[in-house]
Write a protein that holds these residues in place. Structure first.
Motif, PDB file in Angstrom:
ATOM      1  N   UNK A 127      23.705  52.543  52.625  1.00 51.29           N
ATOM      2  CA  UNK A 127      22.380  51.963  52.826  1.00 51.29           C
ATOM      3  C   UNK A 127      21.408  53.313  53.476  1.00 51.29           C
ATOM      4  N   UNK A 128      22.072  54.167  54.192  1.00 52.34           N
ATOM      5  CA  UNK A 128      21.389  55.207  54.743  1.00 52.34           C
ATOM      6  C   UNK A 128      20.977  56.490  53.653  1.00 52.34           C
ATOM      7  N   UNK A 160      17.475  57.626  52.693  1.00 44.73           N
ATOM      8  CA  UNK A 160      17.010  58.791  53.005  1.00 44.73           C
ATOM      9  C   UNK A 160      16.158  59.529  51.772  1.00 44.73           C
ATOM     10  N   UNK A 161      16.445  59.181  50.859  1.00 50.54           N
ATOM     11  CA  UNK A 161      15.471  59.690  49.704  1.00 50.54           C
ATOM     12  C   UNK A 161      14.763  58.630  49.254  1.00 50.54           C
ATOM     13  N   UNK A 162      14.802  57.266  49.251  1.00 56.24           N
ATOM     14  CA  UNK A 162      13.649  56.488  48.860  1.00 56.24           C
ATOM     15  C   UNK A 162      12.494  56.408  49.746  1.00 56.24           C
ATOM     16  N   UNK A 212      21.214  50.130  58.340  1.00 55.39           N
ATOM     17  CA  UNK A 212      21.454  51.623  57.478  1.00 55.39           C
ATOM     18  C   UNK A 212      20.359  52.103  57.001  1.00 55.39           C
ATOM     19  N   UNK A 213      19.368  51.108  56.574  1.00 58.71           N
ATOM     20  CA  UNK A 213      17.987  51.554  56.144  1.00 58.71           C
ATOM     21  C   UNK A 213      17.183  52.297  56.994  1.00 58.71           C
ATOM     22  N   UNK A 214      17.348  51.702  58.432  1.00 56.91           N
ATOM     23  CA  UNK A 214      16.471  52.381  59.252  1.00 56.91           C
ATOM     24  C   UNK A 214      17.057  53.445  59.568  1.00 56.91           C
ATOM     25  N   UNK A 215      18.415  53.765  59.702  1.00 58.29           N
ATOM     26  CA  UNK A 215      19.120  55.119  60.034  1.00 58.29           C
ATOM     27  C   UNK A 215      18.673  56.059  59.299  1.00 58.29           C
ATOM     28  N   UNK A 233      24.991  61.367  54.698  1.00 54.38           N
ATOM     29  CA  UNK A 233      25.450  59.928  54.915  1.00 54.38           C
ATOM     30  C   UNK A 233      26.558  59.655  53.901  1.00 54.38           C
ATOM     31  N   UNK A 234      26.030  60.051  52.544  1.00 53.33           N
ATOM     32  CA  UNK A 234      26.928  59.665  51.564  1.00 53.33           C
ATOM     33  C   UNK A 234      28.470  60.546  51.847  1.00 53.33           C
TER      34      UNK A 234
END
Length: 412
Positions: free
Chosen positions: A69-70, A74-76, A121-124, A352-353
């Protein structure tokens, strides 16, 4: 047209105000909290599994899912926020992390825990995509490498202090208490950010085509590839550092924790040494760090055959890897001085990936070979990264003003 922020950036030749350094330190502490939140289940897998009666493999999703999710966020997120003030966005993201961590502490079932971890994960990922480019706007141009080192030093320190502290709290009081304690710490960090960060109006609007355009820039593409290869290779091997130290170096179980602490401390030292070196020449600094990492991984089965040599090799490994994130970030900012957020977003997503896929790949390799197999894999990926840096570095023009375009600028 861009102009300096008078309240946060002094004239050329002047120093950086102490308040600005405190703001950078607050960003660093926030990254410390974010990375601790992301990795803390590593030491709490067993008690979490017992609470919800799920297998260790299932509990591992509490680490893999936030990483994925991170990478997506990070791109969106940089695209979604448009011209929003970056200070407001950073505060919103740390607030989102706090809420997700609090829900994790109270989760009545495993599905809700996974959902909360996905939100975290979105926040991170969003925070990481913006943190470095915001930190460098707070300091004078010649202080940028130091500011980047400080920002990334918070992430490295999370592995040294944050995750072990969360594990200790979890072992003593329960994993829910560990999550709650981190949420409380994060609230203090959020308050510090609110008090210290000045307004940070957008210097660019990140659009999807801008992300794709950055990938067409050879130097940016080389930096992103280097991140994926080096971070992926590291995590493929480091995920299995415990059996590695026990089987190859003969360390006892009681020595693993102190050895990992030593690794983390070496990583902190490597972050600041790497930042200083990258400030002078990011290409050479990154090649040196990648070469040291690849060499250490390749030789580990041959030279780390005693407890002493195993710990020594681990210290070199930690130093080399600590220098890589700050080296790549400095590279990225020099490669894309006019589009720091877009380029940093790509690099953060790839980082992250690489963590998620590196650990997964390492597990597959260990299943079919041994821990030596992941060490060799990590070394080969390191050598490949060196080639990418050498080729892409030919396009990286070192100009004294390349980074200053990212420092303390807003739309007039």
């Amino acid at each position: 047209m861009a102009a300096p922020i008078a309240s946060t950036h002094e004239s050329a030749g002047a120093g950086t105000p102490i308040r600005n350094w405190l703001a950078v330190a607050a960003v660093s502490t926030a990254t410390f909290a974010m990375v601790t939140v992301e990795a803390m289940p590593v030491g709490l897998l067993t008690p979490i599994g017992h609470t919800f009666d799920v297998s260790p493999g299932a509990v591992a999703l509490t680490i893999t899912l936030p990483g994925l999710m991170a990478a997506a966020a990070a791109t969106t997120l940089p695209v979604a926020i448009g011209r929003s003030d970056r200070r407001t966005v950073l505060l919103g993201l740390i607030g989102l992390m706090l809420a997700a961590t609090a829900v994790s502490a109270l989760a009545p079932d495993f599905a809700i825990l996974l959902a909360a971890r996905a939100v975290a994960g979105i926040a991170i990922g969003g925070f990481w995509a913006l943190a470095a480019s915001c930190a460098v706007r707070l300091v004078h141009a010649h202080h940028i490498p130091r500011a980047i080192s400080l920002a990334f030093g918070g992430a490295t320190a999370a592995n040294v202090l944050g995750v072990p502290a969360a594990t200790l709290i979890g072992n003593l009081s329960g994993w829910r208490v560990a999550f709650a304690a981190l949420a409380g710490f994060g609230a203090v960090v959020a308050l510090a950010l609110r008090l210290l960060l000045p307004p940070l109006p957008a210097t660019e609007v990140v659009r999807p085509r801008a992300l794709a355009r950055q990938l067409r820039t050879p130097a940016v593409r080389a930096g992103v590839i280097a991140t994926f290869l080096l971070v992926g290779g590291h995590w493929a091997a480091f995920t299995f550092v415990r059996p590695m130290l026990q089987d190859i170096s003969g360390l006892g179980a009681g020595a693993i924790g102190p050895a990992q602490l030593a690794f983390g401390l070496a990583g902190v030292a490597g972050t600041f040494a790497g930042g200083a070196a990258a400030g002078r020449d990011p290409r050479r600094a990154l090649v040196a760090a990648a070469a040291l990492l690849a060499m250490t991984l390749a030789l580990f089965p041959l030279i780390a055959t005693t407890p002493f040599s195993g710990i020594a090799a681990l210290l070199v490994w930690g130093t080399a890897f600590g220098a890589i994130p700050v080296g790549v970030q400095t590279w990225i900012l020099q490669a894309a001085p006019d589009h720091p957020e877009a380029a940093t977003a790509l690099n953060t997503a790839m980082y992250n990936l690489a963590v998620a896929l590196g650990a997964l790949t390492g597990g597959v390799i260990v299943s079919f070979t041994s821990v030596t197999g992941v060490l060799v894999t990590g070394a080969l990926l390191g050598v490949t990264a060196i080639a990418a840096v050498m080729i892409g570095g030919r396009q990286l023009t070192r100009r004294a003003g390349a980074l200053s375009a990212t420092s303390a600028t807003v739309e007039e």
